[in-house]
Design a protein around this motif. Structure first.
Motif, PDB file in Angstrom:
ATOM      1  N   ALA A  77       6.084   3.488  -8.019  1.00 43.54           N
ATOM      2  CA  ALA A  77       5.111   4.238  -7.233  1.00 43.54           C
ATOM      3  C   ALA A  77       3.933   4.622  -8.119  1.00 43.54           C
ATOM      4  N   ASP A  90      -3.657   8.436  -2.003  1.00 45.70           N
ATOM      5  CA  ASP A  90      -2.510   7.750  -1.401  1.00 45.70           C
ATOM      6  C   ASP A  90      -1.407   7.565  -2.439  1.00 45.70           C
ATOM      7  N   VAL A 125       1.344   5.143  -3.317  1.00 49.03           N
ATOM      8  CA  VAL A 125       1.750   3.766  -3.034  1.00 49.03           C
ATOM      9  C   VAL A 125       3.147   3.551  -3.603  1.00 49.03           C
ATOM     10  N   GLU A 132       6.124  -2.999   0.450  1.00 51.26           N
ATOM     11  CA  GLU A 132       5.225  -1.929   0.006  1.00 51.26           C
ATOM     12  C   GLU A 132       4.913  -1.013   1.174  1.00 51.26           C
ATOM     13  N   ARG A 140       2.800   3.161   1.904  1.00 53.34           N
ATOM     14  CA  ARG A 140       2.001   4.218   1.295  1.00 53.34           C
ATOM     15  C   ARG A 140       1.918   5.407   2.222  1.00 53.34           C
TER      16      ARG A 140
END
Length: 315
Positions: free
Chosen positions: A245, A251, A253, A270, A272
């Motif tokens: 991460a 954000d 992610v 993935e 976010r």
């Protein structure tokens, strides 16, 4: 008042605990004493999966807290089981060190430069799967021991080893690194590079408050999301699972991957979440980071991750 910090006795554990001790003294003005604790993981040469997983590094340290031998302990976060432990609390996660994996090879070679059939050492099923996925010709050798012990095997019976960049950094051994693996293609162990400072959660003194001064919100967000993936999957140390991460503006992610043991198959996803800004030490953002990890783990399960690796959470 003297704060007593419990730690494993390895060179790496002592180095990272020394950094915590210096930071605590700078933040609080208190004297600090380092207490060395021997764990089963330090004395056994068997693989982690054989002797009970990463928890073998943790239990003796927690016993030292319960016995009053120390006031707090320092863990490598990736060694800490994801399940909550009654009676204990992680009072702080200091700023995280580089979470990437590093290649240390003879003759300054990259992974692509290693000869056909090269022997490369690692004790991690995840790293084995990742290596086999990129270079199926490699002979991957299971190894244990501290960083210096592993590095000495290069040019002895191995062509290279894969180690955590964080440990090499803390020991001043970045000179041995011949390549670093990008997180977006090579996610590492959840929490890799982060430290957890733990104390008793019923402590009535100011110890927990003093420790909290060292907490680094972005590092805790990242590690919380990564460890939520591992917890939801119920993936032990024998499961080839990686998570990484990072912050992209505001954000958080998160990427995570599950591999087949031989590396021939992979599911890599993935996700976010927005709104990670400010001082960030509140419970709301930690809950959001945890929810992000759980959600991504559920997506991995729906995509068939349990068909690739032993995952209790998919049962």
């Amino acid at each position: 008042m003297t704060l007593r910090i419990g730690t494993r006795g390895s060179a790496l554990a002592l180095a990272q605990t020394g950094h915590v001790a210096d930071a605590l003294t700078a933040a609080t003005g208190e004297d600090v004493e380092i207490v060395t604790v021997t764990t089963q993981g330090d004395t056994s040469r068997e693989s982690l999966s054989t002797i009970g997983g990463t928890g073998v590094f943790v239990n003796a340290l927690r016993d030292a807290l319960l016995d009053g031998a120390c006031d707090l302990v320092v863990h490598s976060l990736k060694d800490l089981p994801t399940a909550p432990a009654e009676g204990f609390t992680i009072a702080a996660m200091p700023m995280r060190e580089d979470p990437r994996d590093a290649l240390c090879a003879s003759d300054d070679r990259s992974l692509d430069d290693l000869p056909q059939g090269a022997r490369i050492g690692t004790g991690s099923p995840r790293r084995i799967a990742q290596l086999k996925r990129i270079r199926p010709d490699l002979e991957v050798v299971d190894i244990r021991g501290n960083i210096d012990t592993r590095l000495r095997r290069i040019d002895d019976d191995l062509d290279a080893v894969v180690l955590a960049a964080a440990g090499l950094t803390r020991l001043g051994r970045l000179d041995a690194v011949t390549g670093l693996f990008d997180l977006d293609t090579w996610p590492t162990a959840p929490g890799q590079g982060a430290l957890a400072i733990e104390c008793l959660d019923d402590d009535e003194s100011s110890i927990a408050g003093s420790i909290a001064l060292l907490d680094h919100a972005p590092s805790r967000w990242q590690a919380t999301a990564e460890r939520a993936v591992l917890r939801r999957l119920e993936a032990g140390c024998s499961a080839p699972v990686g998570a990484a991460a990072w912050l992209d503006d505001e954000d958080l992610v998160l990427q995570a991957a599950v591999y087949s043991l031989d590396g021939t198959e992979m599911i890599h996803l993935e996700s976010r979440a927005e709104g990670f800004s400010g001082d960030g030490h509140g419970r709301e953002l930690l809950q959001a980071a945890d929810a992000l990890g759980v959600s991504l783990a559920d997506e991995l399960i729906e995509a068939g991750a349990a068909d690739l690796a032993p995952l209790g959470g998919a049962a």
